[in-house]
Each structure stands twice: as C-alpha cells, then as structure tokens.
Design a protein around this motif. Sequence first.
Motif, short mmCIF file in Angstrom:
data_model
loop_
_atom_site.label_atom_id
_atom_site.label_comp_id
_atom_site.label_asym_id
_atom_site.label_seq_id
_atom_site.Cartn_x
_atom_site.Cartn_y
_atom_site.Cartn_z
N ASP A 179 0.85 -1.20 0.00
CA ASP A 179 0.00 0.00 0.00
C ASP A 179 0.88 1.24 0.00
O ASP A 179 2.11 1.12 0.10
N ALA B 137 -5.36 2.93 9.25
CA ALA B 137 -6.19 2.06 8.39
C ALA B 137 -5.33 1.34 7.36
O ALA B 137 -5.52 0.14 7.10
N ARG B 138 -4.36 2.05 6.78
CA ARG B 138 -3.51 1.42 5.76
C ARG B 138 -2.66 0.30 6.36
O ARG B 138 -2.45 -0.75 5.75
N THR C 36 -3.35 -1.49 9.04
CA THR C 36 -4.22 -2.64 9.34
C THR C 36 -4.49 -3.45 8.07
O THR C 36 -4.38 -4.68 8.05
N GLN C 37 -4.82 -2.73 7.00
CA GLN C 37 -5.13 -3.40 5.74
C GLN C 37 -3.93 -4.17 5.19
O GLN C 37 -4.05 -5.31 4.74
N ASP D 267 -3.33 -7.29 7.15
CA ASP D 267 -4.36 -8.29 6.80
C ASP D 267 -4.01 -8.97 5.49
O ASP D 267 -4.09 -10.19 5.35
N LYS D 268 -3.62 -8.13 4.54
CA LYS D 268 -3.26 -8.66 3.22
C LYS D 268 -2.07 -9.62 3.34
O LYS D 268 -2.04 -10.67 2.74
#
Length: 361
Positions: free
Chosen positions: A103, A116-117, A119-120, A123-124
């Motif tokens: 990201d 948020a980035r 966390t994402q 997760d990815k």
Amino acid sequence: MPPFAGMRCLVVDDEPRLRRVLVRLLEGEGFTCAEAGSGVEALRELEHTPVPLVISDLRMPEMDGVSLLREIVQRWPETAVIVVTAVAEVESAVACLQMGALDYVAKPFHLDEVRARVTQALDKRRLLLENRSYQHHLEERVEAQARRIEELFLEGVHALVFALEAKDAYTRGHSMRVANYSLGIARALGLDRDMVDTIALGAELHDVGKIGVSESVLHKAGTLTDEEYRHIMEHTVIGARILGPLMRDAPGALAIVRSHHERFDGTGSPDQLRGDAIPFEARLVSVADAFDAMTSVRPYRPSLTVAQAMRELEEGKGVQFDAAVVDAFRRAFDGPTALPIPTPQLQPLRLPSRAMEARRA
Ligand SMILES: [Fe+2]
C-alpha cells in the motif's frame, strides 16, 4: 490491549521529525519500532532483525525507497511494505505497488489514514502467508496421495503375480529372475532410470496372462499339440488385456507383456512384428525370458547348462533375438561376476516417472 501488541516494524525516513510522528503513532497501536534514516540503514537493520512491516519514505539520500523496496521484496518476501509519498509522486507510488509494496500513504497524511492502511496491509500479508502455506500443504497432500496411488497400483499388480504363481509352480521365481536378468541387461546398455523402471515392471508382469491359460495345458508334461501351444501363447494378449486399463500410462511395460514372444525375424507372436518394429523393451526382456526358460527345468525337458543356453542365444542373434541385446546380456554376466549367473538383489518396483506424472495430472 493494542491491536498489534508485540509486533515489530521498521520506519524508514530521512526526516527525523516525520519518523518520530510515525513511530509514535505505531507505538500507540502496540508496535515495537526500529528506525532508519536511509535505505542502506534500513537494510542493515533488516539483516539484523527481519520485521513483518516496513513503512518507508521514497525520497531519501544514499538509497531511495524504490531500491529499498526492490531489495526487501527479493530478500524478505514475507515483509509487508507501505511506501510514503508526496502527493506529486502518485506515479512512483503506483510503480511501487506493481513491484510488491502492499500500500502507500500520501503526505501530508492523516493519522487515522495511516492506521487504516497499516491494518489493511497486515491483513493482506496474513492472507498471502496463509495462502502460501495452504499451497505448500496442498502440494504435500497431492504428493502423498500420488505415492499412495502408486503403492495401490503396485500392490494390485503384485496380487496378480501371486495369483499366477499359486496356479503355476514354474512361474514362481521365473518373473523375478527375468526381471533381474533384464535389469542386468538394461544396466549394461546404460539405459536411463525411467527405462530401467519400465523394464523392471514389465519383466515382472510379462507372463501374467497365463492366469487365463488352462491349467491342464500349463502343466502338461508331454509335448504340446499345435492347438495347445497356440492356447499357451495367447497369454501375451490376455496379459495385455488384463493390464491395459491399469497401465494406460506405462505403455513401455505393457509392450513387454504383449510383445515378449515376438521374434526378430518376424515369425513370433502375437503380431509377427519384425526387427526394430518390436518395442525395444520387449526385445530386451525376450532375451532374459528365453535364458531363464532354457536354464530352468520344465515338465517336458531337463534344463540346459548356462553355457548351452548362452550358445543358443548367440545362435538366435538376428533370428529370434536382437543381437545388441544378446551382447549386452553377455557383458552383464561375464567378467568379474563370472557365470554361474548371480541373482542380484531385486530393487523395489517403481512406476516409471512419466507414468507417475500422468497419474498426478
Ligand atoms: Fe511368456
């Protein structure tokens, strides 16, 4: 408890002030942070302690963020990378995503956005790792099942050989001896592993079709009538018919079963093939088969000596046998391992690897 308690990350930026902002934010989320002021420093840090997450600026002295990303993707593929860009650098950010960054965050950033980035991206990363591990285990399971299929196939094949041996005492040991002689010839000819496996399998099975031959004919002590002889010789076709559905992907071994009674001059059976038209594997096993038949006691005649049998093979060159195979047979069992013929330890049967691949496909 903060969401990322105990997780390590590395913040790379040449501006100490920005670095501190990011570190404070990430520490608030539970991360333990290391810092680096350039790509080179970041690599040193990663070599010392790899981390699951790297947040890196793009413009830095010495080594920029793009070069750092390239190194990380290659050397630490399990590390998630988020790049920090200026708004004007969107194109570089896209290039970084194509290279494997998970990201990017544009400056000036809002702390909630960074949160948020991160966390994402993690997760990815988790999904990617799970997927990789799933793939790996799947490959292991497929491998194990392929091995089991091979075992089941060979067990089935052995059951057929045992059934035949129970019916015909002569065959007991014959298949094994023919397989041993055939392997000796194959080695003398320097054949590759796949061919050797094919020959071992085909040689052990070559007479399986005798299961379908009447016992009174099989055990007859006197001379066979023409009709009885024809009946016995049907074992090649019967064998190929029994094994055909099982061995569609081992055609070389099947060819041995069908064609081991072909003769080089074209007067054999069942197809009257001549010379090179006879599958090579079958030409090879036919020499081993004939030698064992001649040196074994049969109901209708005593056995020949090894020397007599060798003479028969020599005289059969180009008539019944492929001369090159007879020569290889002589080479295999002459010399240091002088006659009488030794009985080498038979290797466990293996499916030819091409057949294995076909079964896995
Ligand atoms: Fe035979």
